[in-house]
Scaffold this motif. Sequence first.
Motif, short mmCIF file in Angstrom:
data_model
loop_
_atom_site.label_atom_id
_atom_site.label_comp_id
_atom_site.label_asym_id
_atom_site.label_seq_id
_atom_site.Cartn_x
_atom_site.Cartn_y
_atom_site.Cartn_z
N LEU A 119 23.33 -2.28 -9.73
CA LEU A 119 21.83 -3.24 -9.53
C LEU A 119 22.86 -4.46 -9.22
CD1 LEU A 119 19.33 -3.34 -12.96
CD2 LEU A 119 19.10 -2.56 -9.63
N PRO A 120 24.76 -4.92 -9.62
CA PRO A 120 24.50 -6.22 -9.55
C PRO A 120 25.53 -5.89 -7.87
CG PRO A 120 25.70 -5.58 -11.47
CD PRO A 120 24.88 -4.11 -11.65
N ARG A 121 25.19 -4.98 -7.00
CA ARG A 121 25.52 -4.69 -6.18
C ARG A 121 24.55 -4.77 -4.65
NH1 ARG A 121 28.26 0.70 -8.00
NH2 ARG A 121 27.45 1.49 -6.49
N LEU A 122 23.94 -4.94 -5.28
CA LEU A 122 22.46 -5.17 -4.49
C LEU A 122 22.75 -6.95 -4.19
CD1 LEU A 122 19.91 -3.08 -6.00
CD2 LEU A 122 21.56 -2.75 -3.85
N ALA A 123 22.58 -7.14 -2.89
CA ALA A 123 22.06 -8.44 -2.07
C ALA A 123 20.80 -9.30 -3.13
CB ALA A 123 21.53 -8.10 -0.61
N ASP A 124 21.19 -10.61 -3.24
CA ASP A 124 20.55 -11.72 -3.84
C ASP A 124 19.14 -12.21 -3.16
OD1 ASP A 124 22.46 -11.98 -5.38
OD2 ASP A 124 23.14 -13.82 -5.06
N GLY A 125 17.92 -12.42 -3.78
CA GLY A 125 16.99 -13.08 -2.58
C GLY A 125 16.25 -11.77 -2.02
N ALA A 126 17.32 -10.34 -1.72
CA ALA A 126 16.40 -9.40 -0.64
C ALA A 126 15.43 -8.58 -0.84
CB ALA A 126 17.62 -8.71 -0.36
N TYR A 127 14.72 -8.99 -2.11
CA TYR A 127 13.88 -7.40 -2.50
C TYR A 127 12.08 -9.10 -2.75
CZ TYR A 127 17.72 -4.59 -2.31
OH TYR A 127 18.51 -3.61 -2.18
N ASP A 128 11.67 -7.76 -2.28
CA ASP A 128 9.77 -8.17 -2.39
C ASP A 128 9.34 -7.82 -4.52
OD1 ASP A 128 8.99 -9.47 0.33
OD2 ASP A 128 9.59 -7.26 0.68
N MET A 129 9.79 -7.12 -4.48
CA MET A 129 9.55 -6.41 -5.33
C MET A 129 10.64 -5.43 -6.49
SD MET A 129 6.31 -4.20 -6.27
CE MET A 129 5.64 -3.66 -7.96
N VAL A 130 10.82 -4.92 -7.61
CA VAL A 130 11.50 -4.99 -8.64
C VAL A 130 10.58 -3.99 -9.47
CG1 VAL A 130 13.60 -4.77 -10.13
CG2 VAL A 130 13.56 -6.38 -8.19
N PHE A 131 10.47 -3.01 -10.07
CA PHE A 131 9.81 -2.10 -10.50
C PHE A 131 11.20 -0.91 -11.59
CE2 PHE A 131 8.37 2.33 -11.95
CZ PHE A 131 7.62 2.08 -13.29
N VAL A 132 11.15 -1.51 -12.78
CA VAL A 132 11.92 -1.30 -13.93
C VAL A 132 11.01 -0.17 -14.75
CG1 VAL A 132 13.11 -2.02 -16.43
CG2 VAL A 132 13.34 -3.33 -13.97
#
Length: 214
Positions: A119-132
């Motif tokens: 997760l820390p390698r993914l871009a800031d503010g680039a996603y519309d949804m996160v499912f956990v």
Amino acid sequence: MATLGPQSHVFAESYVAEDYVLADARARSTEIGVDPVDTGTGAALRLLTAAAGARAVVEVGTGVGVSSVWLLRGMRPDGVLTTIDLEPEHQRQARLAFREGGFTPSRTRLIAGRALDVLPRLADGAYDMVFVDGDRTEYPQYVAEAYRLLRPGGVVAVAGALGGGRVPDPAARDPQSVTLRELAKSVRDSDDWLPALLPVADGLLTAVRTNGAR
């Protein structure tokens, strides 16, 4: 105040039917000992993803692709699902579901690894949804990462938020129950999120990322 009885719960869970793609994926989940999301949770994920007009989604916990297929079916046709799982075999099974569902390889990005490393390698503010739907004891870290990853107005959805029914019981003091209880409280009380706890399956904690005021 009326409450849902067992019959109402069963009716709600079966309100949206699963097709052969999801049935096959669910059967493969059983074979390898993975618990997929319930049908009601899947339908809620599809609805939330569609409502967000999601083009970019992150999933923590691919499993064998049951929740992934639900998410993809709510996303825009050009959307890409980034899905993370520690077990490469799970993702190999998920690829079968994606092919059966008619999703081209360009619609998914499968990353094998520990979520807190990825997760820390993914871009800031680039996603519309996160499912956990991963390690319950790591949920607070996942949600903190989700806030960074989501655009304002993006949605986080957290499966298993009721911890098998133990979270509402203050006497339940095991580490998982305490973690989930504290997470639900922190999300509810934070100005960073606009939350709701949906009573589907074992609870789906949902929240919209705000700009720090609501």
